[in-house]
Every structure is written in structure tokens, then in C-alpha cells.
Design a protein around this motif. Structure first.
Motif, short mmCIF file in Angstrom:
data_model
loop_
_atom_site.label_atom_id
_atom_site.label_comp_id
_atom_site.label_asym_id
_atom_site.label_seq_id
_atom_site.Cartn_x
_atom_site.Cartn_y
_atom_site.Cartn_z
N GLN A 219 49.64 52.75 70.13
CA GLN A 219 48.38 52.20 70.62
C GLN A 219 48.29 52.45 72.11
O GLN A 219 49.17 52.03 72.88
N ASP A 220 47.23 53.15 72.51
CA ASP A 220 47.03 53.51 73.92
C ASP A 220 48.27 54.17 74.50
O ASP A 220 48.79 53.78 75.56
N SER A 221 48.80 55.15 73.75
CA SER A 221 49.97 55.95 74.15
C SER A 221 51.27 55.16 74.17
O SER A 221 52.31 55.69 74.58
N LEU A 222 51.25 53.89 73.73
CA LEU A 222 52.47 53.09 73.64
C LEU A 222 52.94 53.06 72.19
O LEU A 222 52.21 52.60 71.31
N THR A 223 54.14 53.56 71.93
CA THR A 223 54.66 53.61 70.57
C THR A 223 55.16 52.24 70.15
O THR A 223 56.02 51.65 70.82
N THR A 224 54.61 51.72 69.06
CA THR A 224 55.01 50.40 68.55
C THR A 224 55.89 50.48 67.31
O THR A 224 56.59 49.53 66.99
N THR A 225 55.85 51.59 66.60
CA THR A 225 56.69 51.81 65.42
C THR A 225 57.14 53.26 65.41
O THR A 225 56.32 54.17 65.59
N ASN A 226 58.44 53.47 65.22
CA ASN A 226 58.95 54.83 65.12
C ASN A 226 60.28 54.79 64.36
O ASN A 226 61.31 54.43 64.92
N ASN A 227 60.23 55.10 63.06
CA ASN A 227 61.45 55.05 62.26
C ASN A 227 61.38 56.06 61.13
O ASN A 227 60.30 56.50 60.74
N TRP A 228 62.55 56.40 60.61
CA TRP A 228 62.64 57.28 59.45
C TRP A 228 63.89 56.92 58.65
O TRP A 228 64.82 56.29 59.18
N ASP A 229 63.88 57.27 57.38
CA ASP A 229 65.05 57.02 56.54
C ASP A 229 65.14 58.11 55.48
O ASP A 229 64.14 58.76 55.13
N ALA A 230 66.35 58.31 54.97
CA ALA A 230 66.60 59.30 53.93
C ALA A 230 67.69 58.77 53.01
O ALA A 230 68.61 58.06 53.46
N GLU A 231 67.58 59.11 51.72
CA GLU A 231 68.57 58.65 50.74
C GLU A 231 68.80 59.73 49.69
O GLU A 231 67.86 60.39 49.25
#
Length: 335
Positions: free
Chosen positions: A169-181
């Protein structure tokens, strides 16, 4: 002369009915179409008038097909039949040149089109994507991409899934995740299997930055056919937590898993849910929960629209709890 010959051929071709597979039912009905697959007690017959029609194998008297089909009478071996010929009630003849063989329908476990290399490979999966861009007083960018796939060959089933989430939001990252299984199932009987899996999760925003889990345990497959699948499992896990402040935890836990999907309304709609609930053996946390539930609407044979809700919880951790809920709507492909 040539044009007259071509005209005769065209007329003959138009008047000759297209070859189709035929299924005779015990109630006296006869259905024609194209046999796609038999698995899990259901024969899937593709028809021009009703699309894919699942037929209960126990209600079939005999059948006929001119396709080359792989017919399996046990979990590991099978033979490619050049055609299937009708036989007496409850039987079918596998035509293989000079040595036709008549077998009981009850002895057949699978029928499918043979693959060029691994003849009994069954591969299925889906990729879903959700994108949301808003340009207003507050600019927001949301991304969600997920995939899930499985490949079954003989008594082995390989499963893989992964997901990437990013919100700003407005260039501010509030969520950034990844997963693999990745997991592999070895069937011990028709229903029971042994599961081994490894999972990795990475989050650059939350206090819990990394999770690594290795687990193994038994599972049970209630059903897996053209109308859906349902399996449950129990795992003993070794988990490593790494927090954003550099602290680390490792512990053993027990967990229960489930994976369910069901096709509805002539396979136009799919309901699905899967997840895992765990309890650490030590006191590092009270419990953990990871689950998703959603719907897919098939637009074409391969494209779909989807709605999905996800929930991730880690409760009772001394280094910070995790409680995240995410709702997405998007599009996807399936095979």
C-alpha cells in the motif's frame, strides 16, 4: 471423374456414423460416447448430449471400445488392449490380436489411455492466480499465485504445492511470503498409504521469518475418482522456527492433515478444502493451524474462476503469535 469420386467419398463419409464406445447397463440401458477413464469405482463416459457422465462400475453389464486402452487388474501391472469387446454379463473381452482374453469386470481396477513412456501415469493439478490493483487516494497492489499438483504411478503418488503472497500500500509492503511443499505417498493397500513430506515457508514481514518441517506418518484414502477425492493423514514432524530477531526454536510435533475436493453440477463447480492442525510435543507453542477452503467454477475445459479463503494460526508461542486470514478471487487453469 475425380470430382465425382470425391463427391461419393464425401457422401459416404457423411452417412457413416462415427465410431463410439458403448456401455451396456444392468438395467437394460445402453450409452454411447468416449471412455475417458475408470478409477475409484466410476467409469467416466464423455457424451455429446450430457458431457462427462460418471457411471457406477457395479451397474455395468459389459462394454465395447475401439480405443487402445491400458487395463489394470492390480496396482502395479496392466496390459494395453487394442480394443474392448462385449462379453457375457459382468465380463469384457480384451482384444490383443491372436490372444483375446475375457476377464471379470470386478477384477479391473483401472482403465485409462496409455501414456507414451509411463503408461499408467495419472497427472493432475491446478494453478490459481489473483491480482488486485487499485489507484486512488491509497494505491494498493495485491498478488496471490498458488499451484497444486499430483502424479500417481503404480503404488506411488508424488504431490507438490506452493504459494506466493504479496501486498503493498503506497509502496509500503505489508505482506510478502511464500511456501513450498513436496510429499510422496507409498500405498500399502488400496486405501492405506505411508506419507513422507518436507515443507519450507518464508516470510519477510512477520516475526516468524522461516519454518522448516519434515514429517512422516500413515494416511488413508477414502476415495479418489473423477468426482473428487478425500484423504486424511497423521504425521510426526520435526520443525525448525527462525524468528526475525535471530532467535530459533526446534521441536517435534504431531499433526493431522486432510485434503478434500468434490465436483458438483456436472463438474462445473468444484468445492475444495485442505489443511493441517498440529500440536507441539514440547511447550514451544499451543497449536498451529493452516487451512484453505474455496470454490472453482469451470469456464472451459481448462480455465476456471476461483474464490478462496486461507487461515494461518500459530498460538501460544513465546516469540510472537501468528494469526492471518486472506480472501482471494481470481482465475486459474487445471489439468
Amino acid at each position: 471423374m475425380l470430382s465425382r469420386t470425391l463427391l461419393c467419398v464425401a457422401i459416404a463419409s457423411a452417412s457413416t456414423p462415427l465410431l463410439a464406445d458403448t456401455v451396456w447397463l444392468k438395467n437394460g440401458d445402453k450409452m454411447t460416447g468416449t471412455i475417458k477413464v475408470f478409477d475409484g469405482g466410476k467409469l467416466l463416459l464423455n457424451t455429446k448430449y450430457a458431457g462427462d457422465v460418471p457411471l457406477d462400475w457395479k451397474e455395468i453389464k459389459t462394454l465395447e471400445s475401439d480405443q487402445h486402452l491400458l487395463v489394470k487388474q492390480d496396482a502395479t501391472t496392466g496390459e494395453i488392449s487394442k480394443s474392448l469387446q462385449p462379453a457375457e454379463d459382468g465380463k469384457v473381452t480384451l482384444a490383443n490380436g491372436d490372444a483375446p482374453k475375457t476377464v471379470e469386470l470386478a477384477s479391473i481396477q483401472q482403465i485409462m489411455k496409455p501414456k507414451p513412456v509411463v503408461t499408467d501415469l495419472v497427472w493432475k493439478g491446478n494453478i490459481d492466480a489473483a491480482l488486485d490493483f487499485q489507484r486512488a487516494e491509497n494505491d494498493t497492489d495485491d498478488y496471490n499465485i498458488a499451484f497444486k499438483t499430483s502424479a500417481t504411478h503404480g503404488q506411488w503418488r508424488h504431490n507438490a504445492k506452493g504459494e506466493y503472497n504479496r501486498e503493498s500500500q503506497d509502496s509500503l509492503t505489508t505482506t510478502n511470503n511464500w511456501d513450498a511443499e513436496y510429499s510422496v505417498d507409498r500405498f500399502l493397500t488400496e486405501k492405506w498409504f505411508w506419507d513422507g513430506r518436507i515443507t519450507y515457508k518464508r516470510d519477510t514481514i512477520e516475526d516468524l521469518a522461516r519454518q522448516r518441517t519434515v514429517g512422516t506418518g500413515p494416511g488413508y484414502q477414502f476415495w479418489d475418482d473423477e468426482l473428487g477425492a478425500f484423504k486424511v493423514g497423521a504425521l510426526l514432524n520435526r520443525t525448525d522456527f527462525e524468528y526475525s530477531n535471530g532467535e530459533k526454536d526446534n521441536f517435534y510435533s504431531v499433526s493431522g492433515t486432510w485434503d478434500y475436493n468434490r465436483y458438483l453440477i456436472g463438474k462445473k463447480v468444484e468445492f475444495f478444502t485442505n489443511g493441517e492442525v498440529g500440536k507441539p510435543i514440547s511447550g514451544v507453542a499451543d497449536y498451529s493451524l493452516e487451512t484453505e477452503v474455496g470454490l472453482r467454477y469451470k469456464v472451459t475445459e481448462w480455465a476456471s474462476l476461483n474464490l478462496k479463503a486461507e487461515k494461518d494460526i500459530i498460538s501460544g508461542s513465546d516469540n510472537g503469535d501468528l494469526d492471518k486470514t486472506r480472501y482471494t478471487a481470481g482465475f486459474g487453469v487445471a489439468w
